[in-house]
Design an enzyme around this catalytic site. Structure first.
Site, PDB file in Angstrom:
ATOM      1  N   ASN A  79       0.855  -1.142   0.111  1.00 21.19           N
ATOM      2  CA  ASN A  79       0.143   0.172  -0.003  1.00 21.19           C
ATOM      3  C   ASN A  79       0.890   1.240  -0.022  1.00 21.19           C
ATOM      4  O   ASN A  79       2.215   1.325   0.360  1.00 21.19           O
ATOM      5  CB  ASN A  79      -0.826  -0.068   1.328  1.00 21.19           C
ATOM      6  CG  ASN A  79      -2.039   1.183   1.366  1.00 21.19           C
ATOM      7  OD1 ASN A  79      -2.271   1.408   0.328  1.00 21.19           O
ATOM      8  ND2 ASN A  79      -2.094   1.759   2.437  1.00 21.19           N
ATOM      9  N   SER A  90       4.687   7.029   2.222  1.00 22.67           N
ATOM     10  CA  SER A  90       5.326   5.577   2.679  1.00 22.67           C
ATOM     11  C   SER A  90       4.641   4.556   1.970  1.00 22.67           C
ATOM     12  O   SER A  90       3.424   4.506   1.890  1.00 22.67           O
ATOM     13  CB  SER A  90       4.965   5.376   4.263  1.00 22.67           C
ATOM     14  OG  SER A  90       5.295   6.520   5.015  1.00 22.67           O
ATOM     15  N   ASP A 124      -2.746   0.759   8.253  1.00 20.37           N
ATOM     16  CA  ASP A 124      -1.406   1.727   8.254  1.00 20.37           C
ATOM     17  C   ASP A 124      -0.125   1.436   9.110  1.00 20.37           C
ATOM     18  O   ASP A 124       0.455   2.185   9.627  1.00 20.37           O
ATOM     19  CB  ASP A 124      -1.765   3.049   8.035  1.00 20.37           C
ATOM     20  CG  ASP A 124      -2.846   3.677   7.203  1.00 20.37           C
ATOM     21  OD1 ASP A 124      -2.886   3.122   6.196  1.00 20.37           O
ATOM     22  OD2 ASP A 124      -3.545   4.364   7.318  1.00 20.37           O
TER      23      ASP A 124
END
Ligand code: GRF
Length: 220
Positions: free
Chosen positions: A107, A136, A145
């Protein structure tokens, strides 16, 4: 050649950067399909223009997350897929989904994780008076996340930055670092051993950094 799916919900600028990287030979893998959670995602048009199969899996009202994710798994497992790339996919994935593809989901998140998980990251970075911000690329685990971060692009926040100007510079950097990490993965340079992430056979104790157009590797 390895294959992957790209999951989107909207604009698809990261998808386009990935398509361009494939066309330019920077990524040596193919996209077997683009799957969108929304029928009106602009990214679907980009996939169409690139001759990549497009699949829409829209949530049915009242459908549980697990039911949606099971439909997603069924679709993905019917395709040739070695790994999954999330590119603006605006749904939280169930643990079942994530466990179905262990250490195979990447991701990109528009902040210097672990700072600013979740939404409105640019606004929050400005409000917090951050001097640095960025994006990131990380592996996805069961916590939002929070998976291992592979590479971060660091951007200096300017005194006159607005949410929009900052978002634009971060997005440009996203388009550089996401294809880079995808290719590292494709080449087998990113490997998990006993839940520890290795990059070129070095345990990755911290994220790699993309700063001033240069790659900075963490100290061994
Ligand atoms: C990007 O900001 C990405 O970091 C986040 O969602 C946005 C997707 O943008 N995960 P796009 O659809 O790739 O243009």
């Amino acid at each position: 050649m390895k294959s992957f799916v790209v999951l989107i919900s909207g604009r698809g600028s990261n998808l386009q950067a990935i398509i361009d990287a494939i066309d330019g030979g920077q990524i040596t893998a193919r996209i077997s399909a683009v799957i969108s959670s929304r029928a009106d995602a602009r990214g679907l048009e980009l996939a169409r223009a690139a001759n990549i199969p497009q699949i829409v899996i829209a949530a049915v009202p009242g459908q549980s997350r697990d039911a949606y994710d099971r439909a997603l798994i069924k679709q993905i497992d019917a395709l040739p897929v070695d790994f999954i790339v999330l590119a603006g996919f605006m749904r939280i994935l169930s643990t079942e989904f994530i466990n179905h593809y262990p250490q195979q989901i990447l991701n990109i998140h528009p902040s210097l994780l672990p700072e600013f998980k979740g939404l409105h990251t640019h606004r929050r970075a400005l409000a917090a008076g951050c001097k640095k911000h960025g994006a990131s690329v990380h592996f996805v685990n069961a916590e939002l996340d929070s998976g291992d971060v592979v590479l971060q692009a660091e951007i200096a926040v300017q005194a006159d930055d607005t949410e929009r100007s900052l978002a634009q510079r971060v997005l440009q950097a996203e388009h550089v670092i996401y294809p880079m990490v995808i290719q590292w993965y494709v080449e087998g340079r990113l490997v998990f051993k006993n839940h520890q992430l290795f990059f070129d056979n070095q345990a990755l104790a911290a994220a790699c950094l993309w700063k001033n157009q240069q790659l900075v590797l963490p100290q061994a």
